[in-house]
Motif scaffolding. Structure first.
Motif, PDB file in Angstrom:
ATOM      1  N   ARG A 176      63.299  20.256 -43.220  1.00 14.38           N
ATOM      2  CA  ARG A 176      62.535  19.753 -44.345  1.00 14.38           C
ATOM      3  C   ARG A 176      61.465  19.420 -43.092  1.00 14.38           C
ATOM      4  N   SER A 177      61.717  19.055 -41.424  1.00 15.31           N
ATOM      5  CA  SER A 177      60.905  17.960 -40.805  1.00 15.31           C
ATOM      6  C   SER A 177      59.978  19.737 -39.896  1.00 15.31           C
ATOM      7  N   LYS A 178      58.435  19.090 -39.339  1.00 13.90           N
ATOM      8  CA  LYS A 178      57.824  19.507 -38.856  1.00 13.90           C
ATOM      9  C   LYS A 178      57.404  18.911 -37.614  1.00 13.90           C
ATOM     10  N   ILE A 179      56.909  19.863 -36.845  1.00 13.47           N
ATOM     11  CA  ILE A 179      56.141  19.528 -35.425  1.00 13.47           C
ATOM     12  C   ILE A 179      55.481  20.588 -35.361  1.00 13.47           C
ATOM     13  N   SER A 180      53.609  19.805 -34.830  1.00 12.30           N
ATOM     14  CA  SER A 180      52.458  20.567 -35.154  1.00 12.30           C
ATOM     15  C   SER A 180      51.796  20.459 -33.355  1.00 12.30           C
ATOM     16  N   TRP A 181      51.557  21.729 -32.378  1.00  8.91           N
ATOM     17  CA  TRP A 181      50.925  21.041 -31.481  1.00  8.91           C
ATOM     18  C   TRP A 181      49.596  21.614 -31.173  1.00  8.91           C
ATOM     19  N   THR A 182      48.664  20.433 -31.292  1.00  9.34           N
ATOM     20  CA  THR A 182      47.628  21.467 -30.818  1.00  9.34           C
ATOM     21  C   THR A 182      46.531  20.740 -29.764  1.00  9.34           C
ATOM     22  N   GLN A 183      46.543  22.162 -29.242  1.00  7.36           N
ATOM     23  CA  GLN A 183      45.947  21.537 -27.406  1.00  7.36           C
ATOM     24  C   GLN A 183      44.730  21.692 -27.666  1.00  7.36           C
ATOM     25  N   VAL A 184      44.225  21.500 -26.485  1.00 10.95           N
ATOM     26  CA  VAL A 184      42.643  22.567 -26.299  1.00 10.95           C
ATOM     27  C   VAL A 184      42.778  21.998 -24.517  1.00 10.95           C
ATOM     28  N   GLU A 185      42.595  22.904 -23.944  1.00 13.43           N
ATOM     29  CA  GLU A 185      42.627  23.069 -22.362  1.00 13.43           C
ATOM     30  C   GLU A 185      41.703  23.348 -21.657  1.00 13.43           C
ATOM     31  N   THR A 186      41.239  22.548 -21.210  1.00 10.93           N
ATOM     32  CA  THR A 186      40.146  23.146 -21.163  1.00 10.93           C
ATOM     33  C   THR A 186      40.036  22.765 -18.432  1.00 10.93           C
ATOM     34  N   GLY A 187      40.828  21.670 -18.498  1.00  7.90           N
ATOM     35  CA  GLY A 187      40.643  21.507 -16.697  1.00  7.90           C
ATOM     36  C   GLY A 187      42.012  21.963 -16.184  1.00  7.90           C
ATOM     37  N   SER A 188      42.335  22.206 -14.952  1.00 10.13           N
ATOM     38  CA  SER A 188      42.673  21.724 -14.284  1.00 10.13           C
ATOM     39  C   SER A 188      42.891  23.236 -13.335  1.00 10.13           C
ATOM     40  N   ALA A 189      43.516  23.073 -12.044  1.00  7.80           N
ATOM     41  CA  ALA A 189      43.284  24.737 -11.462  1.00  7.80           C
ATOM     42  C   ALA A 189      44.248  25.270 -12.161  1.00  7.80           C
ATOM     43  N   ILE A 190      46.043  25.427 -11.877  1.00  9.39           N
ATOM     44  CA  ILE A 190      46.243  25.807 -13.027  1.00  9.39           C
ATOM     45  C   ILE A 190      46.536  25.446 -14.054  1.00  9.39           C
ATOM     46  N   THR A 191      47.200  26.210 -14.935  1.00  8.71           N
ATOM     47  CA  THR A 191      48.165  25.503 -16.552  1.00  8.71           C
ATOM     48  C   THR A 191      49.032  26.907 -16.420  1.00  8.71           C
ATOM     49  N   TRP A 192      49.969  25.618 -16.957  1.00  3.09           N
ATOM     50  CA  TRP A 192      51.541  26.531 -17.075  1.00  3.09           C
ATOM     51  C   TRP A 192      52.009  25.651 -18.131  1.00  3.09           C
TER      52      TRP A 192
ATOM     53  N   VAL B  46      59.610  23.403 -40.465  1.00  2.00           N
ATOM     54  CA  VAL B  46      57.919  23.898 -39.627  1.00  2.00           C
ATOM     55  C   VAL B  46      57.025  23.572 -38.293  1.00  2.00           C
ATOM     56  N   GLY B  47      56.787  24.599 -37.839  1.00  2.00           N
ATOM     57  CA  GLY B  47      56.821  24.676 -36.413  1.00  2.00           C
ATOM     58  C   GLY B  47      55.091  24.616 -36.276  1.00  2.00           C
ATOM     59  N   GLU B  48      54.323  24.415 -35.682  1.00  2.00           N
ATOM     60  CA  GLU B  48      53.022  25.351 -35.310  1.00  2.00           C
ATOM     61  C   GLU B  48      52.263  24.912 -33.562  1.00  2.00           C
ATOM     62  N   PHE B  49      52.003  25.898 -33.915  1.00  2.00           N
ATOM     63  CA  PHE B  49      50.483  25.639 -32.500  1.00  2.00           C
ATOM     64  C   PHE B  49      49.413  25.894 -32.818  1.00  2.00           C
ATOM     65  N   TYR B  50      48.710  25.363 -32.640  1.00  2.00           N
ATOM     66  CA  TYR B  50      47.113  25.480 -32.182  1.00  2.00           C
ATOM     67  C   TYR B  50      46.820  25.211 -31.002  1.00  2.00           C
ATOM     68  N   SER B  51      45.602  26.854 -30.088  1.00  2.00           N
ATOM     69  CA  SER B  51      45.771  25.931 -29.217  1.00  2.00           C
ATOM     70  C   SER B  51      44.310  26.911 -28.122  1.00  2.00           C
ATOM     71  N   VAL B  52      42.882  26.226 -28.397  1.00  2.00           N
ATOM     72  CA  VAL B  52      42.187  26.545 -27.556  1.00  2.00           C
ATOM     73  C   VAL B  52      42.714  26.255 -25.980  1.00  2.00           C
ATOM     74  N   ALA B  53      42.442  27.606 -25.411  1.00  2.00           N
ATOM     75  CA  ALA B  53      42.079  27.420 -23.902  1.00  2.00           C
ATOM     76  C   ALA B  53      40.862  28.130 -23.077  1.00  2.00           C
ATOM     77  N   VAL B  54      40.616  27.418 -21.715  1.00  2.00           N
ATOM     78  CA  VAL B  54      39.275  28.050 -21.090  1.00  2.00           C
ATOM     79  C   VAL B  54      39.408  27.897 -19.704  1.00  2.00           C
ATOM     80  N   THR B  55      39.155  29.219 -19.411  1.00  2.00           N
ATOM     81  CA  THR B  55      39.353  29.014 -17.695  1.00  2.00           C
ATOM     82  C   THR B  55      38.020  29.508 -17.583  1.00  2.00           C
ATOM     83  N   LYS B  56      37.461  29.143 -16.047  1.00  2.00           N
ATOM     84  CA  LYS B  56      36.718  29.723 -16.691  1.00  2.00           C
ATOM     85  C   LYS B  56      37.113  28.990 -13.895  1.00  2.00           C
TER      86      LYS B  56
END
Lengths: 447, 480, 250
Positions: B296-312, B325-335
């Motif tokens: 019954r443990s839970k880990i939730s990742w939320t990320q907003v990634e707008t920077g860096s030249a290369i993200t890995w 329970v595992g969760e992953f919520y992500s917004v990533a912007v590349t320009k």
């Protein structure tokens, strides 16, 4: 990034043996120079393409060791022990077709039925045409597949002996489907047959092609088939591919499709048989408004592996593609679905959708699915969806509450799930045959 | 509007957070060998077991291949051209804000992170990492009262060696991957959190990372342990000053949730992405993984990634405990010339484990973005559930968005659903907004924010506001 | 024909039915009414053998058979029919094929010959006519893409085809507008007969304007706390459930 070193190794000698006497025409000394060159290039390329390992993306879930262990040898000479009475077992009642029969990869005119073909249609054996009028094949044969997706296409190109040639002139429409019936009989020495098929529809031509693979006994053998299809402007092909080989068969099949403007292709792939099978479907659009639909149904049961790979390449704008594959896994069955939709920078207004849905019915079954989108254009509509699940308990209960036994309820739901694909098979006798085959398989094997 | 003019104007908008803080640093010369690893350990006054751990990791790293499979491209990194240690020249950490270098505080203000105000208003304890060593830690008393340990990992190695020794490297072992191996050998600092049994951490924990000194790789190491029945929410935010040289950032984050515990880990990442030609910018090669060790443990990742030249990066969950329970919520912007290869892995091992993946990718200009995700449902993961939604939004015709999901299911009672779409902002949507009086840019920003809403909803309130602002700034000039 | 004695059932750790008694004779129509959460649907589900309910005490006798020990299909084969509150969609399963399988499974269990396609179609057409339904529903997958009203009509059509001895209508009125309700009720009434009993489970009295019950029972907190004729339903409509449940509590 040259990760290639990690992901392939030199091909196993057992596989290189499939090359045969490449460059040395296997059937006739009269092969034209361009064909000899094609074979020679393929033979030279094969070792470079190397043998995929499970580190190479396309073979991550599909091991080759079982195939290699069988030590299949290229078939030396044609066999023709089959009589027309034997053939009856393989025919589908009520299915009226122009029929071309191949036994272990060799065209069998005796068993075929090609009478009454309209003018503007050529349907016949490949070896025959190479011997008689090879110019008709120049610029077509080998040009659509090119180097192919991997080693196995090159092995086929280097050593194919026979196959179907189907050429339709402009605006020709066939009144009946063409049936390519592939029969395999076990030989003393486990053999690999490498048939090569070429289908070319000129502008506005329309046809239905049924491609069936069947076994006559339980002996192990391998088919490494390559199909090349070229559709000119506005041509339309409905293509039904049924793989119903024996549980000891190995099946490799590569389909390479090229579509010109406003052409339309509908391929329905039914994979029920063989212990190990791998199918690659590669499609390429040459001009706008072309439309490609790939559908599939696979049923993998005891110790079967069924692998479908798709590479749909949108290089030009305004084309659409649909992939819809459904799988049922039971017993120790394993399925692999790997679909890739590639949209190039110029391919604006691409409309692509891929779907893969699986029912997994046994604790020993496994499905590995990888629907990929690779998109370099912005004005596109692309999507994919995948599901893996079991039969809904709600649905089972509903059926049972109407008096239907649990095993029948399961079968009904599985057939309902499969029905969407089966219904896309045009000729009704074909639909019935597949429905029955799927129903039987579900009935025989414990879910 | 003249798209071309507007485009040119906006493309040239400078990186908002581009400035350099002048502060004296104690920096090791570039290069890496056993002596350097030992020197880092010595400078930090670490016990022998830690030095040995680093040296062993270094030995293994030497034999590891650099990963090449991510869909990103960069010039080879010269690992001998990086300085592996850089600490502000201060012997003792400050006891209060008054002791913090005023230049540093000014930096935060320029970044729009008024540290005092945030502490006062939001009640956030900020463990500010300036380059590699923690220099300010606040609210410690209040946390201590609750029994929560929140300190730099260097301090933890000295003060809580048994906790660190027991858990460090158990989620991300030094052999996990190339960059995790490198980090294990040379990490300089990072955060340590321990939340005792049945304790709800009384405040959101937060660390602002900054990369400063030129040519300094930053190797953060974070370890968070939530003991049985506890809860903690951790916020990580990053911005970086403008640089000409690429800077390598290879952090490792390990989360451990024991029975009934919950960890929420939120990231806003806005490091320097490089200039319009792709020059400069951070290489962000991060290994983040959570282990739902208990039932019954839970880990939730939320990320907003707008920077860096290369993200890995692939913040992942190992769902070991039953009903975890595992969760992953992500917004990533590349320009610009940014590249991002990000996603998650959900490894279902326990019964009735559940995971949710929501990934929103926005690509503009020459941005390249890939979602790469693995959902594995093991044979024993009876009743496991996964739902994955990955959506890509493309702005302009020179960007790219890819989706590479890997789905492996070995259990018949599992239920897995994956959906992905790729689209652009429709003319209809834009026209509708504009006919209601919105500028094109505002309309885009509004539509994009709507596109990302599902993820922003997962962020703590004050972070969500910052993330939305960041997204709007990131997209300035991306519309053409 | 149906005799329920001291039935107790729980879902998870929660007791829902707490000693329910009910006797239904042949041809009788009984309405079970009650506020939300009183256990009405649980009762319907327990009778039809749905998973997820644990019967902890009591018995259910159906024409001399212990119903509780039977699989759902065995209950159906004995003549029990549940019209679902939320009929399940079965994509890809053709409605006609589904019905034929069900009809024949039940016929087989009763020792009757299975119907061939021709006689089955004839039967189907005949029943459609009785219910004033058109055959557009038959070609589609079971309930798939049906509107709420179509689903409920399909349930009643199945009932007509399967000829149950006891039909349980679980909140058949929910989600129906007045016109749809009228059609469905007319269907049900057409299927009433001396050998067919019905249990009409509903929250509201309005369904009983169209399907007139012989008996009305009020279910609250897992037990039947009041039984009477159809006037009881009217009284409930007027005074609300608290009129009885409060009295019970006091």
């Amino acid at each position: 990034m040259s990760a290639a070193a990690l992901t392939t190794r030199p091909p196993d000698p057992a596989l290189l043996a499939w090359l045969g006497q490449a460059g040395e025409p296997p059937t006739s000394a009269d092969e034209p120079a361009w064909l000899a060159e094609l074979r020679h290039d393929a033979a030279a390329r094969a070792p470079d393409q190397g043998m995929p390992t499970q580190k190479s993306e396309g073979w991550r879930y599909t091991g080759l060791s079982a195939l290699i262990e069988q030590g299949f040898k290229p078939q030396q000479k044609p066999i023709s022990a089959l009589q027309s009475e034997d053939l009856d077992k393989a025919l589908i009642d009520g299915l009226e077709t122009y029929r071309l029969v191949m036994v272990n990869g060799q065209f069998e005119p005796r068993l075929s039925q090609l009478d009454g073909l309209p003018t503007g249609v050529h349907i016949g054996g490949l070896a025959e045409l190479i011997a008689q009028d090879p110019d008709r094949l120049a610029g077509q044969l080998g040009q659509i597949a090119g180097a192919g997706q991997h080693l196995f296409t090159s092995l086929n190109t280097a050593n194919f002996a026979d196959g179907l040639v189907m050429l339709l002139d402009e605006q020709v429409q066939l009144d009946r489907p063409v049936e390519l019936l592939h029969l395999s009989i076990g030989l003393d020495e486990p053999s690999v047959a490498q048939p090569r098929h070429l289908v070319v529809l000129a502008a506005g031509a329309q046809a239905e092609l049924i491609e069936r693979y069947l076994s006559f006994d339980q002996a192990p053998y391998c088919n490494n088939a390559v199909v090349e299809i070229r559709l000119a402007e506005r041509a339309q092909l409905h293509h039904y591919r049924l793989q119903q080989e024996s549980p000891s068969a190995y099946h490799l099949s590569g389909l390479y499709l090229e579509q010109a403007a406003a052409s339309r292709y509908r391929g329905i792939n039914i994979g029920l048989g063989a212990t190990w099978s791998r199918t690659d479907l590669v499609t390429r659009f040459l001009a706008e408004q072309a439309d490609c639909g790939l559908q599939g149904l696979y049923l993998a049961g005891d110790r079967q592996l069924i692998d479908y790979h798709m590479d749909v390449q949108h290089q030009v704008p305004h084309c659409s593609s649909r992939e819809n594959f459904k799988g049922i896994l039971h017993g120790k069955g394993r399925a692999v679905f790997d679909g890739r939709v590639y949209v190039a920078r110029d391919a604006q207004h691409t409309d692509a959708a891929m779907s893969n849905r699986n029912l997994i019915l046994s604790p020993n079954a496994e499905v590995d699915t990888k629907p990929q989108l690779e998109i370099y254009a912005d004005d596109v509509k692309c999507s994919h969806g995948t599901t893996v699940g079991q039969l809904e308990p709600e649905m089972l209960f509903y059926l049972r509450s109407r008096g239907i036994s649990a095993p029948l309820a399961q079968r009904m739901l599985c057939l309902g799930f499969a029905g969407e694909i089966i219904d896309a098979l045009g000729p009704e006798p074909l639909r019935e045959q597949v429905t029955e085959a799927v129903g039987q398989r579900l009935e025989q094997s414990p879910l | 509007m003249s798209a071309a003019t507007e485009y040119d104007h906006l493309v040239r908008s400078e990186y908002e957070h581009g400035f350099v803080t002048e502060i004296e640093s104690d920096t090791l010369p570039p290069g890496l060998d056993e002596q350097v690893v030992a020197a880092i350990s010595k400078r930090k006054g670490e016990p022998d077991w830690m030095t040995d751990w680093r040296l062993s990791a270094y030995g293994k790293w030497l034999n590891m291949p650099t990963p090449e499979w991510a869909a990103v491209q960069h010039a080879p990194i010269d690992f001998q051209d990086i300085s592996y240690y850089s600490a502000p020249k201060k012997k003792e950490g400050p006891k209060s804000l008054d002791e913090v270098d005023p230049v540093l505080l000014e930096t935060y203000q320029k970044l729009g992170i008024p540290i005092e105000e945030q502490m006062a208003l939001a009640g956030i304890a900020v463990d500010a990492v300036f380059d590699s060593v923690s220099v300010a830690t606040t609210f410690r008393d209040k946390l201590a009262e609750a029994g929560v340990i929140f300190c730099s990992i260097s301090e933890a190695i000295k003060d809580y060696p048994e906790l660190v020794r027991k858990h460090l490297g158990t989620v991300v072992p030094p052999t996990d991957n190339f960059y995790a191996g490198l980090n294990s050998a040379v990490f300089t600092d990072g955060t340590f959190v321990y939340v005792p049994k049945h304790t709800r951490c009384p405040m959101e924990l937060s660390t602002y990372f900054r990369i400063n000194t030129a040519k300094t790789g930053q190797f953060e190491r974070t370890l968070i342990i939530a003991d049985e029945g506890s809860y903690v929410s951790y916020l990580e935010g990053c911005t970086a000053p403008q640089r000409d040289d690429n800077q390598l950032h290879a952090a490792v984050v390990e989360l451990i949730a024991l029975e009934g515990a919950e960890i929420k880990y939120s990231t806003v990442q806005n490091w320097y992405p490089g200039d319009a030609n792709g020059k400069g910018g951070i290489y962000n090669f991060v290994t983040k993984r959570g282990d739902c060790r208990g039932a019954r443990s839970k880990i939730s990742w939320t990320q907003v990634e707008t920077g860096s030249a290369i993200t890995w990066k692939y913040p992942s969950c190992i769902l070991r405990g039953d009903d975890s329970v595992g969760e992953f919520y992500s917004v990533a912007v590349t320009k610009g010339r940014q590249q991002a290869d990000t996603g998650t892995k959900m490894i279902h091992l326990g019964r009735n484990t559940r995971s949710t993946i929501v990934s929103k990718g926005i690509s503009a200009q020459h941005g390249q973005q890939s979602y790469r995700g693995l959902v594995r449902i093991a044979g024993k993961a009876e009743g496991a559930r996964n739902h994955t939604q990955c959506d890509s939004l493309l702005i302009g015709d020179t960007c790219a968005a890819h989706t590479f999901p890997y789905i492996e299911v070995k259990n018949p009672s599992a239920k897995m659903e994956h959906e992905a779409t790729t689209s652009k902002i429709s003319e209809d949507q834009l026209f509708y907004c504009r006919s209601r009086g919105l500028s094109e840019e505002d309309a885009v920003s509004m539509i994009v924010n709507g596109f990302c809403k599902e993820v922003f909803n997962e962020l703590p309130m004050e972070f969500a506001v910052e993330a939305q602002k960041l997204l709007s700034i990131s997209l300035e000039g991306a519309v053409g | 024909m149906l005799s329920v004695k001291g039935l107790k059932a729980k879902v998870g750790d929660k007791d829902i039915l707490k000693g329910l008694d009910l006797e239904v004779g042949p041809g009788e129509v009984h309405a079970i009414m009650g506020p939300n959460g009183s256990g009405k649907s649980t009762f319907a589900h327990v009778l039809s053998g749905r998973e997820g309910y644990e019967v902890t005490a009591g018995s259910v006798d159906f024409n001399g058979q212990d119903l509780l020990g039977l699989e759902p299909e065995e209950r159906a084969q004995l003549g029990l029919f549940l019209a679902f509150q939320y009929p399940v969609e079965l994509p890809g399963v053709n409605n006609t094929y589904f019905l034929k399988s069900a009809v024949n499974a039940i016929r087989k269990a009763r020792g009757d010959d299975e119907l061939d396609a021709v006689s089955f179609l004839r039967l189907m057409k005949e029943r459609l006519k009785v219910l004033h339904l058109n055959d557009s529903l038959l070609k589609r997958p079971v309930n798939f893409g049906f509107s709420g009203g179509e689903k409920k009509r399909n349930e009643i059509f199945q009932m007509a085809m399967l000829e149950p001895k006891l039909a349980i209508l679980d909140e058949t009125d929910s989600g129906l507008d007045i016109d749809a309700l009228r059609i469905v009720a007319a269907g049900v009434n057409a299927l009433r007969g001396p050998e067919r009993s019905m249990l009409v489970v509903t929250h509201y009295q309005r369904l009983l304007d169209y399907i007139k019950p012989d008996y009305v029972h009020v279910l609250a907190q897992g037990r039947i706390i009041r039984s009477g004729g159809k006037e009881l339903a009217l009284e409930l409509e007027e005074k609300g459930y608290s009129w009885i449940t409060d009295g019970e509590a006091a």
